[in-house]
Design a protein around this motif. Structure first.
Motif, PDB file in Angstrom:
ATOM      1  N   PRO A 137       0.841  -1.227  -0.158  1.00 14.78           N
ATOM      2  CA  PRO A 137      -0.055  -0.108   0.161  1.00 14.78           C
ATOM      3  C   PRO A 137       1.094   1.126  -0.058  1.00 14.78           C
ATOM      4  O   PRO A 137       0.303   2.484  -0.211  1.00 14.78           O
ATOM      5  N   GLY A 138       2.210   1.123   0.318  1.00 16.31           N
ATOM      6  CA  GLY A 138       2.889   2.518   0.260  1.00 16.31           C
ATOM      7  C   GLY A 138       3.130   3.123   1.717  1.00 16.31           C
ATOM      8  O   GLY A 138       4.027   3.806   1.629  1.00 16.31           O
ATOM      9  N   VAL A 139       2.419   2.678   2.295  1.00 13.36           N
ATOM     10  CA  VAL A 139       2.330   3.323   3.923  1.00 13.36           C
ATOM     11  C   VAL A 139       2.350   2.165   4.862  1.00 13.36           C
ATOM     12  O   VAL A 139       1.958   1.121   4.878  1.00 13.36           O
TER      13      VAL A 139
ATOM     14  N   ARG B 171      -0.992  -6.160   1.896  1.00 17.54           N
ATOM     15  CA  ARG B 171      -0.914  -5.746   0.350  1.00 17.54           C
ATOM     16  C   ARG B 171      -2.444  -5.340  -0.112  1.00 17.54           C
ATOM     17  O   ARG B 171      -3.621  -5.915   0.477  1.00 17.54           O
ATOM     18  N   VAL B 172      -2.404  -4.840  -1.146  1.00 18.75           N
ATOM     19  CA  VAL B 172      -3.527  -4.202  -1.719  1.00 18.75           C
ATOM     20  C   VAL B 172      -3.557  -4.747  -3.208  1.00 18.75           C
ATOM     21  O   VAL B 172      -2.705  -4.475  -3.867  1.00 18.75           O
ATOM     22  N   ALA B 173      -5.038  -5.142  -3.690  1.00 15.04           N
ATOM     23  CA  ALA B 173      -5.186  -5.237  -5.184  1.00 15.04           C
ATOM     24  C   ALA B 173      -6.246  -4.294  -5.531  1.00 15.04           C
ATOM     25  O   ALA B 173      -7.077  -3.975  -4.782  1.00 15.04           O
ATOM     26  N   LYS B 174      -6.123  -3.913  -6.829  1.00 17.59           N
ATOM     27  CA  LYS B 174      -7.190  -3.081  -7.502  1.00 17.59           C
ATOM     28  C   LYS B 174      -8.145  -4.079  -8.025  1.00 17.59           C
ATOM     29  O   LYS B 174      -7.764  -5.079  -8.890  1.00 17.59           O
ATOM     30  N   MET B 175      -9.383  -3.962  -7.914  1.00 10.76           N
ATOM     31  CA  MET B 175     -10.707  -4.778  -8.420  1.00 10.76           C
ATOM     32  C   MET B 175     -11.590  -4.097  -9.125  1.00 10.76           C
ATOM     33  O   MET B 175     -11.527  -2.675  -8.663  1.00 10.76           O
TER      34      MET B 175
ATOM     35  N   MET C  67     -10.651  -1.137  -4.387  1.00 16.33           N
ATOM     36  CA  MET C  67      -9.276  -1.796  -3.751  1.00 16.33           C
ATOM     37  C   MET C  67      -9.677  -2.795  -2.716  1.00 16.33           C
ATOM     38  O   MET C  67     -10.680  -2.756  -1.972  1.00 16.33           O
ATOM     39  N   LEU C  68      -9.149  -3.975  -2.765  1.00 15.71           N
ATOM     40  CA  LEU C  68      -9.182  -5.040  -1.704  1.00 15.71           C
ATOM     41  C   LEU C  68      -7.963  -5.164  -1.231  1.00 15.71           C
ATOM     42  O   LEU C  68      -6.747  -5.143  -1.595  1.00 15.71           O
ATOM     43  N   GLN C  69      -7.766  -4.806   0.414  1.00 13.16           N
ATOM     44  CA  GLN C  69      -6.658  -5.024   1.216  1.00 13.16           C
ATOM     45  C   GLN C  69      -6.841  -6.234   2.189  1.00 13.16           C
ATOM     46  O   GLN C  69      -7.744  -6.381   2.630  1.00 13.16           O
ATOM     47  N   LEU C  70      -5.828  -6.854   1.991  1.00 14.27           N
ATOM     48  CA  LEU C  70      -5.434  -8.234   2.858  1.00 14.27           C
ATOM     49  C   LEU C  70      -5.263  -7.867   4.266  1.00 14.27           C
ATOM     50  O   LEU C  70      -4.555  -6.924   4.479  1.00 14.27           O
TER      51      LEU C  70
END
Length: 175
Positions: free
Chosen positions: A112-114, A124-128, A132-135
């Motif tokens: 996520p960069g932060v 981690r983050v995925a674009k859907m 956005m989906l964050q684990l």
């Protein structure tokens, strides 16, 4: 990777399916007086007393909303604390709109960069298409103090100060 998705407020989160023991319907928990606000209480999960954390309250400081798609996601404590025996203790995580299991490539996820010190469990983050989906990383969900309070070792009595520090961390800074 297979991911169980759910909502916390208006945001999409997920657990890798390998970290989910079971998803159960919401239950009435026995409240724990003086427990931190994000601890919903305890309930009987397959013959074991298991604590439940309200994920929206933990993440956003807002209680979860009861809806048809609300569920309790059960996590084996062995995925949080490697010293625990697998199958011996479980943690329930109350979440909203627990409706989908999606298969995603690991390559879709990025940092996520932060780095948020008060939420080390954010992964981690995925674009859907849905946003956005964050684990959520279950290994970082409970710090040592909270583990000791929710899962005290035999004979260990949690002190009033330990509970107070979780309840009011800003009050106890600088002690």
């Amino acid at each position: 990777m297979l991911v169980l998705t759910f909502m916390v407020g208006e945001f999409l989160y997920g657990f890798e399916a390998v970290n989910v023991a079971e998803v159960v319907p919401p239950v009435n928990c026995k409240p724990l007086p003086k427990a931190p606000g994000f601890v919903s209480g305890v309930f009987n999960y397959r013959g074991r007393i298991s604590p439940v954390i309200d994920l929206p309250r933990l993440a956003l400081d807002k209680p979860s909303v009861s809806m048809m798609s609300s569920r309790i996601i059960m996590i084996d404590i062995a995925d949080i604390n490697e010293e625990c025996e697998r199958g011996s203790r479980y943690l329930g995580l109350r979440a909203e709109k627990v409706t989908d299991m999606v298969k995603l490539s690991d390559d879709l996820f990025e940092s996520p960069g932060v780095d948020i010190p008060d939420a080390p469990w954010l992964g981690r983050v995925a674009k859907m298409e849905r946003g956005m989906l964050q684990l959520i990383n279950p290994a970082k969900l409970l710090d040592e103090d909270l583990q000791r309070i929710l899962f005290p070792e035999d004979g260990h009595q949690v002190t009033e100060r330990e509970v107070e520090e979780l309840h009011y961390p800003e009050k106890n800074m600088g002690d």
